[in-house]
Design an enzyme around this catalytic site. Structure first.
Site, mmCIF file in Angstrom:
data_model
loop_
_atom_site.group_PDB
_atom_site.id
_atom_site.type_symbol
_atom_site.label_atom_id
_atom_site.label_comp_id
_atom_site.label_asym_id
_atom_site.label_seq_id
_atom_site.Cartn_x
_atom_site.Cartn_y
_atom_site.Cartn_z
ATOM 1 N N ASP A 132 46.129 31.530 40.695
ATOM 2 C CA ASP A 132 45.143 31.381 41.778
ATOM 3 C C ASP A 132 45.707 30.332 42.734
ATOM 4 O O ASP A 132 45.978 29.201 42.319
ATOM 5 C CB ASP A 132 43.801 30.881 41.217
ATOM 6 C CG ASP A 132 43.082 31.947 40.392
ATOM 7 O OD1 ASP A 132 43.605 33.067 40.263
ATOM 8 O OD2 ASP A 132 41.992 31.649 39.868
ATOM 9 N N ASP A 184 34.761 40.936 40.588
ATOM 10 C CA ASP A 184 34.283 39.602 40.177
ATOM 11 C C ASP A 184 32.813 39.691 39.766
ATOM 12 O O ASP A 184 31.918 39.290 40.527
ATOM 13 C CB ASP A 184 34.414 38.611 41.347
ATOM 14 C CG ASP A 184 35.853 38.399 41.767
ATOM 15 O OD1 ASP A 184 36.681 38.084 40.902
ATOM 16 O OD2 ASP A 184 36.148 38.555 42.964
HETATM 17 O O1 1PR Z 1 37.771 39.019 48.011
HETATM 18 O O2 1PR Z 1 39.711 40.463 48.474
HETATM 19 O O3 1PR Z 1 39.602 38.184 49.459
HETATM 20 O O4 1PR Z 1 39.983 38.526 47.038
HETATM 21 C C1 1PR Z 1 39.776 37.248 46.541
HETATM 22 C C2 1PR Z 1 40.402 37.205 45.173
HETATM 23 O O5 1PR Z 1 40.410 35.849 44.738
HETATM 24 C C3 1PR Z 1 39.645 38.023 44.148
HETATM 25 O O6 1PR Z 1 40.556 38.746 43.348
HETATM 26 C C4 1PR Z 1 38.921 36.972 43.293
HETATM 27 O O7 1PR Z 1 38.910 37.351 41.928
HETATM 28 C C5 1PR Z 1 39.818 35.748 43.472
HETATM 29 N N1 1PR Z 1 39.049 34.487 43.457
HETATM 30 C C6 1PR Z 1 38.261 34.029 44.435
HETATM 31 N N2 1PR Z 1 37.761 32.824 44.085
HETATM 32 C C7 1PR Z 1 38.245 32.521 42.885
HETATM 33 C C8 1PR Z 1 37.975 31.303 42.123
HETATM 34 O O8 1PR Z 1 38.398 31.137 40.981
HETATM 35 N N3 1PR Z 1 37.246 30.359 42.723
HETATM 36 N N4 1PR Z 1 39.732 33.656 41.352
HETATM 37 C C9 1PR Z 1 39.057 33.566 42.490
HETATM 38 C C10 1PR Z 1 39.265 34.339 40.380
HETATM 39 C C11 1PR Z 1 39.992 35.058 38.397
HETATM 40 C C12 1PR Z 1 41.307 35.218 37.849
HETATM 41 C C13 1PR Z 1 41.532 34.226 36.756
HETATM 42 C C14 1PR Z 1 41.159 34.949 35.500
HETATM 43 C C15 1PR Z 1 41.737 34.367 34.267
HETATM 44 N N5 1PR Z 1 40.012 33.981 39.319
HETATM 45 O O9 1PR Z 1 42.234 35.041 38.847
HETATM 46 O O10 1PR Z 1 42.849 33.855 36.830
HETATM 47 O O11 1PR Z 1 39.763 34.981 35.410
HETATM 48 O O12 1PR Z 1 41.296 33.078 34.052
HETATM 49 P P1 1PR Z 1 41.386 32.440 32.598
HETATM 50 O O13 1PR Z 1 42.437 33.165 31.836
HETATM 51 O O14 1PR Z 1 41.794 31.001 32.829
HETATM 52 O O15 1PR Z 1 40.025 32.575 32.010
HETATM 53 P P2 1PR Z 1 39.200 39.069 48.315
#
Ligand code: 1PR
Length: 482
Positions: free
Chosen positions: A191, A350
């Site tokens: 991320d 999400d």
């Molecule tokens: O909506 O097309 O612009 O895409 C935004 C992207 O950014 C989406 O894929 C969304 O999942 C991701 N995103 C947005 N905000 C966050 C955040 O964390 N604040 N990341 C985010 C979501 C989910 C995974 C994470 C896994 C594994 N993170 O990337 O790495 O859940 O985590 P873990 O193994 O530590 O539990 P758009």
């Protein structure tokens, strides 16, 4: 074939190859050698090799076929040798829905060629072919994305080492798996966002909150994107995914930092790279419009292999449902899939659990959950969100995944906000439910805290791939080597 025809080089290319001059084809570069393909029945292939490219049947497996599989030579004498560095015991990265089926008939017709095959479900297909005499090689898999095994093939071709004698393989031992020779993929996710000091950093949230607890609440900084991607590649990650997690805030077409990250990563990392965040139609501050397809093209030119669409997919599905579940051909999923193929489009979901006492309490698709709600609720529906989980929409995961499959998405990246960063394991009930609903591959995400969690996602829930972040950043887990 259209591109070759437009350049008017079809007959020159045919003459070149049939004269036995050095040639290497990758993916569609193998398919084009055959007489035609079910993918475009009205278009002829080069017709250098007999046979037709056909679509995999999705009766018993996910299509596209995405992941690491074999290319093992069939003939007994060849199985004992490496041809262009290809080893029966190695796995190579494939990403395709169409392939040349292998049959006894082909063996006879392809007499001048060594044929290496892979197996997907009950279908055996051509993974690579090498001319017995000429320096000619074609691979259905992507050697440039197959880590060290693929680099060995490219090197052998460039150095013209068609046959390396005497290296025996123990291919049979590694072939077995529930999906033919296809292995399950482990994906490292980074991320990425700008921190408060203005540096582009890898961060990681707990249930999407990426700021430190307590005073200051700075964005967690876990390292530099390119360095971490390289480290995970070297440790055995099958794929790397970059998510630009704050892309919804600004919308310049050229998100320079991420493009630069991709370019530099692609120079050092030889497994597939996915980029997500901000894949949608954009308007520059000066009013210039750019389509999601333009945005994707720029990312692909910078080294990405797949794009992952989040918020835009949810909004597109809302319109699709309002239209009576009909396609209109203009969504980012449809336009990108039409230009680059389904396998290039991942939809990142999400979802958040919304607990209910009984499935009849909601119009949405609810399932029984083992992690019960605050009031002991045993059921939940999974609400899709946009803008990195900031905004919930009136649409459930099942509605979303079935719709995006219809639109042409090639894969689902299934997060779960409730599990994200908890280390308590994946949401297996959610994964199973999505696997039941679609035929395209499903990547489990959110919650991996130990190696056993990957096993559960693959074996209990049937995920095609498992993505994780925190476990790798903390260096607690062991990446499963490809
Ligand atoms: O909506 O097309 O612009 O895409 C935004 C992207 O950014 C989406 O894929 C969304 O999942 C991701 N995103 C947005 N905000 C966050 C955040 O964390 N604040 N990341 C985010 C979501 C989910 C995974 C994470 C896994 C594994 N993170 O990337 O790495 O859940 O985590 P873990 O193994 O530590 O539990 P758009």
């Amino acid at each position: 074939m259209d591109a070759l025809q437009n350049k008017e080089i079809v007959s020159a290319l045919k003459d070149y190859i049939t004269a036995g001059k050095p040639f290497m084809g990758i993916c569609v570069g193998l398919q084009a050698l055959f007489s035609g393909s079910e993918e475009s029945p009205s278009v002829s292939g080069l017709g250098i090799l007999p046979g037709k490219v056909q679509r995999f049947s999705s009766n018993d497996k996910a299509v596209p076929h995405i992941g690491w599989n074999n290319a093992a030579f069939r003939e007994s004498e060849d199985a004992q040798s490496e041809i262009y560095g290809l080893r029966g015991s190695s796995k190579y990265y494939y990403v395709h829905s169409y392939a040349v089926p292998f049959s006894a008939e082909n063996t006879r017709l392809l007499d001048n060629w060594h044929v290496a095959t892979g197996r997907y479900g009950d279908e055996e297909f051509i993974g690579a072919i090498a001319h017995r005499k000429y320096r000619q090689l074609a691979t259905q898999f992507h050697p440039e994305k197959s880590g060290r095994a693929g680099l060995r093939v490219l090197k052998a071709f460039l150095e013209d080492l068609p046959l390396e004698e005497g290296i025996s393989t123990e291919a049979a031992k590694v072939f077995e798996s529930a999906m033919g020779g296809l292995t399950r993929r482990v994906i490292a996710c980074l991320d990425v966002r700008t921190n408060d000091a203005g540096d582009l950093v890898v961060t990681k949230g707990d249930q999407y909150d990426v700021r430190e607890k307590g005073e200051g609440k700075e964005v967690r900084n876990l390292g530099k994107p390119v360095d971490l991607a390289q480290r995970y590649y070297e440790e055995g990650a099958d794929e790397i995914t970059f998510l630009n997690i704050t892309s919804f805030r600004n919308c310049p077409l050229v998100d320079l930092p991420m493009l630069e990250v991709l370019r530099r990563t692609a120079e050092r990392v030889f497994v597939p790279l996915t980029i997500g965040g901000g894949i949608r139609d954009l308007v520059d501050p000066d009013g210039t419009k750019h389509s999601a397809l333009d945005v994707t093209t720029i990312y692909f030119q910078s080294g990405a292999d797949k794009v992952s669409i989040g918020s835009d997919a949810v909004l597109a599905v809302e319109e699709y449902i309002a239209r009576g579940k009909t396609l209109d051909g203009t969504t980012s999923i449809e336009t990108i899939a039409a230009a680059y193929g389904n396998q290039a489009v991942v939809v990142s979901v999400d979802p958040k659990r919304v607990y209910v006492k009984d499935p009849s309490d909601t119009k949405h698709h609810a399932i029984k959950v083992s992690r019960t709600g605050p009031r002991g609720e045993q059921f939940a529906w999974y609400q899709c969100t946009i803008k990195g989980g900031r905004e919930g929409r009136d649409i459930d995961v099942r509605q979303l995944v079935t719709a995006v499959e219809h639109m042409g998405a090639g894969e689902i990246l299934l997060n779960c906000m409730d599990q994200d960063g908890t280390n308590e394991g994946y949401d297996l009930e959610l994964i199973k439910d999505v696997k039941d609903a679609v035929k395209i591959p499903v990547i489990a995400s959110s919650g991996a805290g130990k190696v056993e969690h990957f096993y559960e996602a693959f074996v209990e829930a049937g995920a095609d791939a498992a993505l994780a972040a925190g476990i790798f950043h903390r260096r607690e887990g062991i990446l499963l080597s490809s």
